[in-house]
Design a protein around this motif. Structure first.
Motif, short mmCIF file in Angstrom:
data_model
loop_
_atom_site.label_atom_id
_atom_site.label_comp_id
_atom_site.label_asym_id
_atom_site.label_seq_id
_atom_site.Cartn_x
_atom_site.Cartn_y
_atom_site.Cartn_z
N GLN A 92 -13.59 -50.47 65.43
CA GLN A 92 -12.53 -50.06 66.35
C GLN A 92 -11.69 -48.94 65.75
O GLN A 92 -11.31 -47.98 66.43
N GLY A 93 -11.42 -49.05 64.46
CA GLY A 93 -10.61 -48.04 63.77
C GLY A 93 -11.30 -46.69 63.73
O GLY A 93 -10.66 -45.64 63.86
N ILE A 94 -12.63 -46.70 63.56
CA ILE A 94 -13.38 -45.44 63.55
C ILE A 94 -13.27 -44.74 64.91
O ILE A 94 -13.03 -43.53 64.99
N PHE A 95 -13.43 -45.53 65.98
CA PHE A 95 -13.28 -44.95 67.32
C PHE A 95 -11.87 -44.42 67.53
O PHE A 95 -11.68 -43.39 68.19
N TRP A 96 -10.87 -45.11 66.97
CA TRP A 96 -9.50 -44.66 67.13
C TRP A 96 -9.26 -43.34 66.40
O TRP A 96 -8.59 -42.45 66.91
N LEU A 97 -9.82 -43.21 65.21
CA LEU A 97 -9.69 -41.96 64.46
C LEU A 97 -10.36 -40.81 65.21
O LEU A 97 -9.83 -39.70 65.28
N VAL A 98 -11.54 -41.09 65.78
CA VAL A 98 -12.21 -40.09 66.61
C VAL A 98 -11.33 -39.74 67.82
O VAL A 98 -11.24 -38.57 68.23
#
Length: 426
Positions: A50-56
């Motif tokens: 989820q955090g990776i998608f948020w950074l993207v």
């Protein structure tokens, strides 16, 4: 005079977005860690994804914020995006495997995405673009300016009708079947139709029609029986949702299991909750607690008061977005922001209505809190559009005020010079 956009960022939208995103990461960890540990996996697996998608998403917001709005008003760009979306919807429906009784996910190695999620913001973009170009016609002909062609095209030129594109894409989503996202898109489209400049009386008519149709539809299912509806191949899985809606306690082991445990979770929470991470229902009792029923777990852990504060922050964000649309002087900017705000509002309505039993559950995620990288990315892109629109509206207003001030000073100087000339002549 050139004004940098970074000085015009709307923090009343950006800060609530950041807070809700961080709260969402905490909620995703809380709702998934216990199950992951049970299966021998890292408790941080879901929250990291989820955090990776948020950074993207943050990168996407930065990119969109710097774009010139003329890019969004380019018909060729929009046409290309819509054609790609249609192709992806067809692939998702007819060339993918079922997940929980429905198609819709396209898997490419470790990456999976759901085209129906992206259609929500694409539809807002498409309708804002279409309605903005017809403002003068709408002023003259009211709703007839938007309904001058037939729903079913009889000639090639009719394919340009906004209703034809909208209907095709919505049907592709509903056929997956993904009635949740289809419902959100339809309701958002109706709201955008009513704010396009047509007479306000049409909103009352549309609202009454939707209410009456929904009531008759639910009444019809109640009379003919859910089992009869389940015999229709496409709606077999959807029929279980209606069965749970009418009475989840009739079938606690199957169709009513999820909704009944949602009630138990909210009842356990009380006013102040059991404490973050202490939910009972997420430990195998409430299936997929991290997605469409995540707010039930939020109530169980944080209580009615804590959940109400989160809900209040969501509504504050939506209201600030709607306010951008109301204040915008440009028709496209106004309808784009109003469409984004309406989309988020409808998503909250459908999700809360589903977990509370007010409407049949449709599997729609709660904005920012539910696990789902696609949902986070779509919401972030929508926020990026609104921030860009707001910054451009502010900059245009500053330029306009500066120009008015300049003309005012010039007129004062001319007047003073003319008085000096008159005095010398005397």
């Amino acid at each position: 005079m050139k004004i940098d956009k970074k000085h015009l960022l709307n923090y009343s939208i950006f800060l609530p977005y950041m807070i809700l995103s961080i709260v969402g990461l905490i909620v995703v960890y809380s709702t998934t860690s216990a199950t992951l540990i049970e299966y021998g996996r890292s408790p941080f697996r879901s929250v990291i994804n989820q955090g990776i998608f948020w950074l993207v998403s943050l990168v996407a917001i930065t990119f969109i914020y710097k774009l010139k709005l003329n890019f969004l008003k380019n018909s060729r760009v929009l046409t290309m995006v819509m054609l790609i979306e249609m192709v992806l919807l067809v692939i998702a429906r007819f060339f993918t495997q079922q997940v929980n009784g429905a198609h819709g996910w396209i898997v490419l190695g470790p990456i999976s995405f759901q085209p129906a999620e992206y259609l929500k913001i694409i539809m807002v973009w498409f309708l804002a673009f279409t309605f903005a170009r017809r403002q003068k016609t709408i002023e003259a002909y009211d709703y007839q300016a938007l309904t001058k062609r037939r729903w079913i095209p009889r000639q090639l030129s009719d394919l340009k009708d906004w209703r034809f594109y909208s209907l095709v894409m919505i049907l592709l989503v509903a056929a997956q079947p993904d009635l949740g996202n289809a419902t959100i898109i339809v309701l958002t489209a109706i709201i955008m139709f009513t704010v396009s400049g047509i007479g306000y009386r049409w909103f009352s008519g549309l609202l009454g029609t939707i209410t009456l149709t929904s009531t008759l539809f639910l009444g019809m299912i109640s009379v003919i029986g859910v089992k009869t509806v389940a015999k229709v191949p496409v709606f077999g899985y959807v029929a279980k949702r209606f069965s749970a809606f009418f009475n989840p306690f009739n079938d606690l082991t199957d169709s009513g299991h999820q909704l009944a445990n949602s009630y138990y979770a909210m009842s356990n929470g009380g006013w102040f909750g059991l404490g973050l991470g202490n939910s009972i229902e997420k430990k195998g009792y409430l299936p997929e607690a991290q997605t469409d029923f995540v707010f039930s777990i939020v109530i169980e852990e944080l209580g009615l008061i804590g959940a109400s504060l989160i809900l209040a922050l969501v509504f504050f964000l939506i209201l600030r977005i709607l306010l951008v649309g109301i204040k915008s002087q440009n028709a496209f900017n106004s309808m784009m922001a109003l469409g984004v705000g309406s989309m988020m509002l409808m998503q909250v309505f459908v999700n809360i209505g589903g977990i509370s039993g007010l409407i049949p559950s449709t599997g729609v995620t709660f904005p920012f809190l539910s696990q789902g990288g696609n949902s986070v990315l779509v919401l972030s892109v929508a926020i990026g559009f609104v921030l860009n629109i707001d910054a451009n509206e502010k900059r245009e207003q500053i330029y306009q005020e500066a120009e008015e001030e300049y003309h005012h000073r010039m007129s004062e100087e001319l007047m003073s010079q003319s008085k000096v000339v008159e005095f010398k002549e005397m």
